[in-house]
Design a protein around this motif. Structure first.
Motif, PDB file in Angstrom:
ATOM      1  N   LEU A  18       0.851  -1.204   0.000  1.00 47.89           N
ATOM      2  CA  LEU A  18       0.000   0.000   0.000  1.00 47.89           C
ATOM      3  C   LEU A  18       0.881   1.247   0.000  1.00 47.89           C
ATOM      4  CD1 LEU A  18      -2.816  -1.023   2.516  1.00 47.89           C
ATOM      5  CD2 LEU A  18      -3.043  -0.655   0.051  1.00 47.89           C
ATOM      6  N   ALA A  19       1.959   1.229   0.782  1.00 41.86           N
ATOM      7  CA  ALA A  19       2.876   2.384   0.779  1.00 41.86           C
ATOM      8  C   ALA A  19       3.471   2.567  -0.619  1.00 41.86           C
ATOM      9  CB  ALA A  19       3.982   2.166   1.812  1.00 41.86           C
ATOM     10  N   ALA A  20       3.801   1.471  -1.276  1.00 43.21           N
ATOM     11  CA  ALA A  20       4.432   1.544  -2.613  1.00 43.21           C
ATOM     12  C   ALA A  20       3.521   2.224  -3.629  1.00 43.21           C
ATOM     13  CB  ALA A  20       4.804   0.144  -3.091  1.00 43.21           C
ATOM     14  N   THR A  21       2.205   2.184  -3.431  1.00 42.94           N
ATOM     15  CA  THR A  21       1.287   2.768  -4.437  1.00 42.94           C
ATOM     16  C   THR A  21       1.434   4.294  -4.515  1.00 42.94           C
ATOM     17  OG1 THR A  21      -0.529   3.040  -2.840  1.00 42.94           O
ATOM     18  CG2 THR A  21      -0.425   0.935  -4.053  1.00 42.94           C
ATOM     19  N   ILE A  22       2.112   4.888  -3.513  1.00 43.61           N
ATOM     20  CA  ILE A  22       2.328   6.352  -3.555  1.00 43.61           C
ATOM     21  C   ILE A  22       3.341   6.689  -4.649  1.00 43.61           C
ATOM     22  CG2 ILE A  22       3.290   8.306  -2.224  1.00 43.61           C
ATOM     23  CD1 ILE A  22       2.461   6.731   0.323  1.00 43.61           C
ATOM     24  N   ILE A  23       4.249   5.748  -4.900  1.00 42.20           N
ATOM     25  CA  ILE A  23       5.421   6.053  -5.732  1.00 42.20           C
ATOM     26  C   ILE A  23       5.069   6.211  -7.208  1.00 42.20           C
ATOM     27  CG2 ILE A  23       7.650   5.114  -6.547  1.00 42.20           C
ATOM     28  CD1 ILE A  23       8.023   3.942  -3.743  1.00 42.20           C
ATOM     29  N   ASN A  24       4.070   5.434  -7.695  1.00 43.72           N
ATOM     30  CA  ASN A  24       3.891   5.427  -9.165  1.00 43.72           C
ATOM     31  C   ASN A  24       3.069   6.598  -9.688  1.00 43.72           C
ATOM     32  OD1 ASN A  24       1.281   4.712  -8.502  1.00 43.72           O
ATOM     33  ND2 ASN A  24       1.212   2.881  -9.815  1.00 43.72           N
ATOM     34  N   ASN A  25       2.585   7.457  -8.773  1.00 42.11           N
ATOM     35  CA  ASN A  25       1.875   8.663  -9.225  1.00 42.11           C
ATOM     36  C   ASN A  25       0.817   8.291 -10.276  1.00 42.11           C
ATOM     37  OD1 ASN A  25       1.058  11.209  -9.843  1.00 42.11           O
ATOM     38  ND2 ASN A  25       3.021  11.931 -10.674  1.00 42.11           N
ATOM     39  N   GLY A  26       0.170   7.162 -10.024  1.00 40.19           N
ATOM     40  CA  GLY A  26      -0.802   6.639 -11.000  1.00 40.19           C
ATOM     41  C   GLY A  26      -1.768   5.699 -10.328  1.00 40.19           C
ATOM     42  N   GLU A  27      -2.181   4.666 -11.075  1.00 36.41           N
ATOM     43  CA  GLU A  27      -3.207   3.763 -10.565  1.00 36.41           C
ATOM     44  C   GLU A  27      -2.600   2.415 -10.176  1.00 36.41           C
ATOM     45  OE1 GLU A  27      -6.591   1.649 -12.952  1.00 36.41           O
ATOM     46  OE2 GLU A  27      -7.485   3.396 -11.921  1.00 36.41           O
ATOM     47  N   SER A  28      -3.083   1.891  -9.048  1.00 36.36           N
ATOM     48  CA  SER A  28      -2.692   0.535  -8.610  1.00 36.36           C
ATOM     49  C   SER A  28      -3.954  -0.267  -8.334  1.00 36.36           C
ATOM     50  CB  SER A  28      -1.855   0.626  -7.334  1.00 36.36           C
ATOM     51  OG  SER A  28      -0.675   1.365  -7.572  1.00 36.36           O
ATOM     52  N   VAL A  29      -4.021  -1.469  -8.924  1.00 35.77           N
ATOM     53  CA  VAL A  29      -5.171  -2.372  -8.726  1.00 35.77           C
ATOM     54  C   VAL A  29      -4.658  -3.565  -7.939  1.00 35.77           C
ATOM     55  CG1 VAL A  29      -6.854  -3.829  -9.901  1.00 35.77           C
ATOM     56  CG2 VAL A  29      -6.175  -1.625 -10.910  1.00 35.77           C
ATOM     57  N   ILE A  30      -5.181  -3.732  -6.714  1.00 36.18           N
ATOM     58  CA  ILE A  30      -4.620  -4.764  -5.829  1.00 36.18           C
ATOM     59  C   ILE A  30      -5.694  -5.775  -5.436  1.00 36.18           C
ATOM     60  CG2 ILE A  30      -3.267  -5.176  -3.736  1.00 36.18           C
ATOM     61  CD1 ILE A  30      -2.485  -2.227  -3.812  1.00 36.18           C
ATOM     62  N   HIS A  31      -5.457  -7.035  -5.793  1.00 33.21           N
ATOM     63  CA  HIS A  31      -6.415  -8.118  -5.500  1.00 33.21           C
ATOM     64  C   HIS A  31      -6.000  -8.837  -4.217  1.00 33.21           C
ATOM     65  CE1 HIS A  31      -7.927  -7.603  -9.601  1.00 33.21           C
ATOM     66  NE2 HIS A  31      -6.672  -7.654 -10.031  1.00 33.21           N
ATOM     67  N   ASN A  32      -6.989  -9.510  -3.600  1.00 32.42           N
ATOM     68  CA  ASN A  32      -6.740 -10.354  -2.426  1.00 32.42           C
ATOM     69  C   ASN A  32      -6.257  -9.546  -1.228  1.00 32.42           C
ATOM     70  OD1 ASN A  32      -6.874 -12.933  -1.277  1.00 32.42           O
ATOM     71  ND2 ASN A  32      -4.690 -13.317  -1.605  1.00 32.42           N
ATOM     72  N   VAL A  33      -6.800  -8.321  -1.104  1.00 34.47           N
ATOM     73  CA  VAL A  33      -6.460  -7.479   0.061  1.00 34.47           C
ATOM     74  C   VAL A  33      -7.266  -7.990   1.257  1.00 34.47           C
ATOM     75  CG1 VAL A  33      -6.614  -5.159   1.048  1.00 34.47           C
ATOM     76  CG2 VAL A  33      -5.971  -5.451  -1.365  1.00 34.47           C
ATOM     77  N   PRO A  34      -6.623  -8.349   2.357  1.00 33.14           N
ATOM     78  CA  PRO A  34      -7.375  -8.871   3.503  1.00 33.14           C
ATOM     79  C   PRO A  34      -8.150  -7.755   4.202  1.00 33.14           C
ATOM     80  CG  PRO A  34      -5.073  -8.621   4.107  1.00 33.14           C
ATOM     81  CD  PRO A  34      -5.178  -8.276   2.640  1.00 33.14           C
ATOM     82  N   GLU A  35      -9.333  -8.104   4.763  1.00 28.09           N
ATOM     83  CA  GLU A  35     -10.134  -7.088   5.478  1.00 28.09           C
ATOM     84  C   GLU A  35      -9.671  -7.067   6.937  1.00 28.09           C
ATOM     85  OE1 GLU A  35     -14.050  -8.357   2.965  1.00 28.09           O
ATOM     86  OE2 GLU A  35     -14.411  -7.410   4.915  1.00 28.09           O
ATOM     87  N   LEU A  36      -8.727  -6.207   7.231  1.00 29.06           N
ATOM     88  CA  LEU A  36      -8.129  -6.160   8.568  1.00 29.06           C
ATOM     89  C   LEU A  36      -8.091  -4.717   9.054  1.00 29.06           C
ATOM     90  CD1 LEU A  36      -5.067  -8.458   7.793  1.00 29.06           C
ATOM     91  CD2 LEU A  36      -7.150  -9.125   9.031  1.00 29.06           C
ATOM     92  N   ARG A  37      -8.068  -4.540  10.376  1.00 25.13           N
ATOM     93  CA  ARG A  37      -8.054  -3.185  10.912  1.00 25.13           C
ATOM     94  C   ARG A  37      -6.760  -2.448  10.516  1.00 25.13           C
ATOM     95  NH1 ARG A  37      -7.788  -0.921  15.750  1.00 25.13           N
ATOM     96  NH2 ARG A  37      -7.102  -2.748  16.880  1.00 25.13           N
ATOM     97  N   HIS A 215      -1.777  -6.300  -9.090  1.00 22.23           N
ATOM     98  CA  HIS A 215      -1.073  -7.329  -8.309  1.00 22.23           C
ATOM     99  C   HIS A 215      -2.038  -8.064  -7.395  1.00 22.23           C
ATOM    100  CE1 HIS A 215       2.413  -9.186  -6.415  1.00 22.23           C
ATOM    101  NE2 HIS A 215       1.921  -8.884  -5.228  1.00 22.23           N
ATOM    102  N   GLU A 216      -1.727  -9.325  -7.136  1.00 17.89           N
ATOM    103  CA  GLU A 216      -2.500 -10.124  -6.174  1.00 17.89           C
ATOM    104  C   GLU A 216      -1.611 -10.398  -4.954  1.00 17.89           C
ATOM    105  OE1 GLU A 216      -4.836 -13.285  -7.627  1.00 17.89           O
ATOM    106  OE2 GLU A 216      -4.831 -14.394  -5.729  1.00 17.89           O
ATOM    107  N   ILE A 217      -2.097 -10.030  -3.777  1.00 18.93           N
ATOM    108  CA  ILE A 217      -1.299 -10.162  -2.549  1.00 18.93           C
ATOM    109  C   ILE A 217      -1.080 -11.641  -2.227  1.00 18.93           C
ATOM    110  CG2 ILE A 217      -1.269  -9.658  -0.052  1.00 18.93           C
ATOM    111  CD1 ILE A 217      -1.002  -7.167  -1.791  1.00 18.93           C
ATOM    112  N   MET A 218       0.115 -11.973  -1.793  1.00 20.15           N
ATOM    113  CA  MET A 218       0.420 -13.375  -1.464  1.00 20.15           C
ATOM    114  C   MET A 218      -0.346 -13.800  -0.201  1.00 20.15           C
ATOM    115  SD  MET A 218       4.028 -13.448   0.635  1.00 20.15           S
ATOM    116  CE  MET A 218       5.081 -13.248  -0.748  1.00 20.15           C
ATOM    117  N   PRO A 219      -0.537 -15.108  -0.002  1.00 19.16           N
ATOM    118  CA  PRO A 219      -1.293 -15.573   1.161  1.00 19.16           C
ATOM    119  C   PRO A 219      -0.563 -15.266   2.471  1.00 19.16           C
ATOM    120  CG  PRO A 219      -0.886 -17.383  -0.382  1.00 19.16           C
ATOM    121  CD  PRO A 219      -0.078 -16.232  -0.841  1.00 19.16           C
TER     122      PRO A 219
END
Ligand code: EPZ
Length: 407
Positions: A18-37, A215-219
């Motif tokens: 999530l921090a890395a998505t700041i760097i590309n100054n663009g769009e990031s599509v991230i699959h398999n994001v866990p629902e956590l606090r 990207h799809e997040i690893m388990p």
């Protein structure tokens, strides 16, 4: 407990990503994001500094092509130590950042000296005053950085900052956790030039332009390990799907040593069964990856409280990660702590009690102990601690046959 479970995306992979998505100054599509606090907290911080974040049928979209506010909001950093990962990412994107010192947390002070000394070596001018860290650097310069300890967070922060530095940065004695590999994959997909993740030497060549990401997040290997210990402590059998068995070697080995049977299929499914009283694993020593994960120490200890024989736990990573011990003792466990060592003498059974979660993994361990204890166990502070790293833990355990509910 009987049944099967799909393991969600990894908390400790998605936070730096999530921090890395700041760097590309663009769009990031991230699959398999866990629902956590913790994930909600970090998404809230991305929004606070100017990113657009929204979910579309379970997939997270982040758009960072807006002006980024270099003042990272204070409250979440104090509450969630891992938000310090924004330091390297904002620095890479904006050349400056103001962030408060992260709170210590329940498992020790968790300083960030290695994070800051690495960034200083790259030319960042960092002043620390009034509980804040002020960094500015214009352009960072690549250099060789030797970490005194293979810190996961320091490795990740330096990787993120080095993506836009002039020249090449080499991190020696880098952390080798699988989550570092997922971060390298994400940054390279955006256009970075990084190699060596998973080894002790990570090399980052700075680049100027980045593209969009999918990207799809690893388990989550710790969630997977936690359900393995749930099966072990209750004498059940559980099929885990969407795991990476390669990441679970030390847990598989310790539970097999204790008498569980573990079968692996195609590297991404794991069947564990435990149908008799386990015997104690003689030594459980936590180490940086690929050693036994400190994040699995409390859960393994819960299993060992009712195993036959004595186990010696040595916690080498954090200095006070035994908060769960006194709570397990309330339930009848026989555990003696001396500094970083805990001696666990197996007892025939635990008895239910009202206990208090003191941190994320210790809280999970108390839930596991409650699954096997005679009578009812009430675990307090689950919302504050356990929900940070487990999504609907009680519902998933109930689906596997546990008699558990949230009150
Ligand atoms: C990450 O924390 C994980 N968190 C932790 O998981 C995990 O326990 C830890 O790595 C070790 O594997 C995330 O990834 C979000 P470290 P991190 O830097 O990066 C000391 C969980 O339960 N240290 O490898 O903070 C530090 O005090 C969490 O999911 C310094 O002294 O871990 C600790 O004793 C808990 N100076 C040791 O190194 C520094 O600059 C390991 O810390 C940095 C760290």
């Amino acid at each position: 407990m009987e049944g099967e479970l799909k393991v969600d995306g990894s908390k400790n992979a998605v936070l730096p990503i999530l921090a890395a998505t700041i760097i590309n100054n663009g769009e990031s599509v991230i699959h398999n994001v866990p629902e956590l606090r913790d994930v909600e907290t970090l998404i809230g911080m991305l929004r606070a500094i100017g990113c657009k974040c929204f979910f579309e049928n379970g997939t997270l979209i982040v758009r960072s092509n807006q002006e980024i506010n270099v003042n990272v909001p204070e409250k979440p950093v104090r509450e969630m130590r891992s938000s310090i990962i924004l330091l390297g990412a904002v620095l890479a994107r904006c050349g400056q950042v103001k962030i408060c010192y992260p709170g210590g947390c329940e498992i020790g002070p968790r300083p960030i000296d290695m994070h800051l000394s690495g960034l200083r070596k790259m030319g960042a001018r960092i002043t620390e005053a009034h509980g804040y860290i002020y960094c500015e650097c214009g352009k960072l310069s690549g250099t060789e950085i030797n970490l005194d300890y293979p810190s996961v967070g320091a490795t990740e922060n330096i990787m993120l900052a080095a993506t836009t530095a002039e020249g090449v940065t080499v991190i020696q004695n880098a952390a080798k956790e699988p989550e570092i590999w997922d971060l390298q994959t994400v940054l390279n997909k955006m256009g970075a030039k990084i190699s060596g993740a998973g080894t002790s030497t990570v090399r980052i060549e700075g680049v100027r332009h980045f593209g969009s990401l999918e990207h799809e997040i690893m388990p989550d290997r710790i969630v997977a390990g936690t359900f393995m210990t749930a099966a072990a402590i209750t004498g059940g059998s559980v099929l885990l799907k969407d795991v990476m068995t390669e990441h679970l070697r030390p847990v598989i080995s310790k539970l097999t040593e204790s008498g569980c049977t573990v079968s692996e299929y195609d590297g991404n499914r794991l069947f564990i069964t435990s149908n008799k009283r386990l015997k104690a694993a003689e030594v459980v020593k936590t180490l940086p990856y690929p050693g036994f994960a400190t994040d699995m120490q409390a859960q393994m200890m819960a299993v060992m409280t009712i195993a036959k024989g004595t186990s010696v736990f040595i916690e080498t990573v954090f200095e006070s990660r035994y908060k769960h011990v006194e709570e397990l003792v309330k339930m009848g466990a026989n555990i003696k702590v001396d500094g970083r060592t805990a001696i666990v003498r197996g007892v025939k059974k635990l008895t239910g009690a009202e206990v208090m979660a003191g941190d994320l993994r210790g809280g999970a361990a108390l839930v596991l102990a409650g699954l096997t204890a005679e009578g009812t166990t009430i675990v307090d502070n689950v919302k504050l601690h356990v929900d940070r790293g487990y999504d609907k833990l009680e519902i998933k355990l109930a689906r596997l046959g546990a008699d558990i509910r949230r009150v």
